[in-house]
Every structure is written in structure tokens, then in C-alpha cells.
Design a protein around this motif. Structure first.
Motif, PDB file in Angstrom:
ATOM      1  N   HIS A 148     -97.822 -47.895 -12.502  1.00 44.55           N
ATOM      2  CA  HIS A 148     -97.312 -46.586 -12.930  1.00 44.55           C
ATOM      3  C   HIS A 148     -95.948 -46.348 -12.281  1.00 44.55           C
ATOM      4  O   HIS A 148     -95.807 -45.499 -11.408  1.00 44.55           O
ATOM      5  N   ASP A 168     -94.334 -46.429  -5.170  1.00 42.81           N
ATOM      6  CA  ASP A 168     -94.832 -46.261  -6.529  1.00 42.81           C
ATOM      7  C   ASP A 168     -96.017 -47.194  -6.720  1.00 42.81           C
ATOM      8  O   ASP A 168     -96.099 -48.251  -6.073  1.00 42.81           O
ATOM      9  N   ASN A 205     -92.333 -44.959 -11.589  1.00 41.65           N
ATOM     10  CA  ASN A 205     -91.619 -43.711 -11.835  1.00 41.65           C
ATOM     11  C   ASN A 205     -90.141 -43.980 -12.010  1.00 41.65           C
ATOM     12  O   ASN A 205     -89.635 -45.013 -11.579  1.00 41.65           O
ATOM     13  N   PRO A 236    -100.363 -40.183 -11.772  1.00 39.57           N
ATOM     14  CA  PRO A 236     -99.662 -40.700 -12.946  1.00 39.57           C
ATOM     15  C   PRO A 236    -100.115 -39.915 -14.188  1.00 39.57           C
ATOM     16  O   PRO A 236    -101.177 -39.297 -14.199  1.00 39.57           O
ATOM     17  N   LYS A 237     -99.310 -39.959 -15.223  1.00 36.02           N
ATOM     18  CA  LYS A 237     -99.645 -39.294 -16.477  1.00 36.02           C
ATOM     19  C   LYS A 237    -100.990 -39.832 -16.991  1.00 36.02           C
ATOM     20  O   LYS A 237    -101.302 -41.003 -16.798  1.00 36.02           O
ATOM     21  N   GLY A 277     -94.072 -41.945  -6.277  1.00 29.34           N
ATOM     22  CA  GLY A 277     -95.484 -41.883  -6.665  1.00 29.34           C
ATOM     23  C   GLY A 277     -96.406 -41.489  -5.530  1.00 29.34           C
ATOM     24  O   GLY A 277     -97.432 -40.852  -5.757  1.00 29.34           O
TER      25      GLY A 277
END
Length: 172
Positions: free
Chosen positions: A81, A77, A83, A104-105, A89
Motif C-alpha cells: 500500500h 509505508d 503512499n 490503507p484505502k 503509512g
């Protein structure tokens, strides 16, 4: 299982994805090079200081990622960011290095595509995008060795985005 969770777990990227992405043409005029990509853009060579093809040692040395799972393809990850426990990630292959990075969002490609974009916007930004069983794929403009994956939901909106090596060996 929601598409995002399945994608992040690495179960939805089709083995045919790199082949489809390889066949997807890119237009020279619309191609965005890594030099002109907006700062912080997702691709075409990587994201957040981690580049496709980096070894696990090189990627870890960036100080930007944290190990989540070990194996032929280790799961990581981004520290910035994180998860949920059951999502990954990025995957790093023992053979090919950083193989697949999940966006990532609120992160966008150099052409402005991110979660929430419509399939119509994806097709306009990436004219060579092709539909496969698990989603939509396009060669990453500026990097012929990589592809973008666009996970589109039933409402025609992108809910998952990934960047991967066409020869990656981590997700099927």
C-alpha cells in the motif's frame, strides 16, 4: 491541504487524542477481541503483520514495510500500500516502537468502519467515540493501550482512519 494528506503527514492527530481515547468507554458486549477480529482487519493491535509497539527492527523484519524518512519517529509505508511521496503509512518511534498506523484505502476495523463510513456508523460501532479538534477518537476495543482516529469530512464521512498507541510520541 486535504485532510487525508495532512493526516498522513501526521499533522492532524491532536495531542489530546490519547487522553480522549482513554476516557472513551467501551462496552463489554460489543468488544471485539483480537482473536475474533476478521482476517486482515485494521486493529486493534496492528495491521498487515505489523503490530503496535514493535521496534523498527522487528517491523522491518516482517518484510511488509519500507522506510520513507528517518528521525525520532521514522516514517514507513506498507509495500503493498504505497503512499504518495508526501504521505506516510506508519510511524515508528525510537522510544515506543510502532506508534501510529494509517489505514490503507478499503481497509476496515473489526467493526466494519473504513473510509466512506458515515459518522453515524462510527458512533454506532464505537459508542464511546469522542470529538477532538482534529477528529473523532475511540479506544480500540480489545486493546486499551490503543485508539482509533476517524477523520471525518464536512459531509460526515470518514476520509481518514488511523490506529495509534495512546502514549505515542510521533504526531501531535
Amino acid at each position: 491541504m486535504p485532510v487525508v494528506a495532512a493526516l498522513a503527514a501526521g499533522t492532524l492527530l491532536a495531542a489530546a487524542a490519547p487522553a480522549a481515547a482513554a476516557a472513551a468507554p467501551t462496552t463489554t458486549a460489543a468488544t471485539t477481541s483480537a482473536v475474533t477480529a476478521p482476517k486482515g482487519a485494521f486493529g486493534p493491535y496492528g495491521y498487515g503483520g505489523v503490530r503496535l509497539g514493535m521496534t523498527a527492527k522487528q517491523a522491518k523484519a516482517t518484510g511488509k514495510i519500507v522506510l520513507k524518512s528517518r528521525g525520532h519517529c521514522s516514517g514507513w509505508d506498507y509495500k503493498a500500500h504505497r503512499n504518495p511521496r508526501d504521505e506516510i503509512g506508519l510511524y515508528i518511534s525510537a522510544r515506543r516502537g510502532v506508534a501510529v498506523i494509517f489505514a490503507p484505502k478499503d481497509v476496515r476495523t473489526p467493526r466494519g468502519i473504513g473510509t466512506g463510513a458515515t459518522l453515524r456508523q462510527v458512533k454506532k460501532a464505537y459508542p464511546g467515540v469522542k470529538e477532538e479538534v482534529s477528529g473523532w477518537y475511540a479506544t480500540a476495543p480489545g486493546n486499551p493501550k490503543a485508539y482509533y482516529y476517524f477523520g471525518v469530512n464536512r459531509r460526515g464521512k470518514v476520509e481518514a482512519l488511523a490506529l495509534g498507541l495512546k502514549n505515542q510520541d510521533c504526531v501531535s
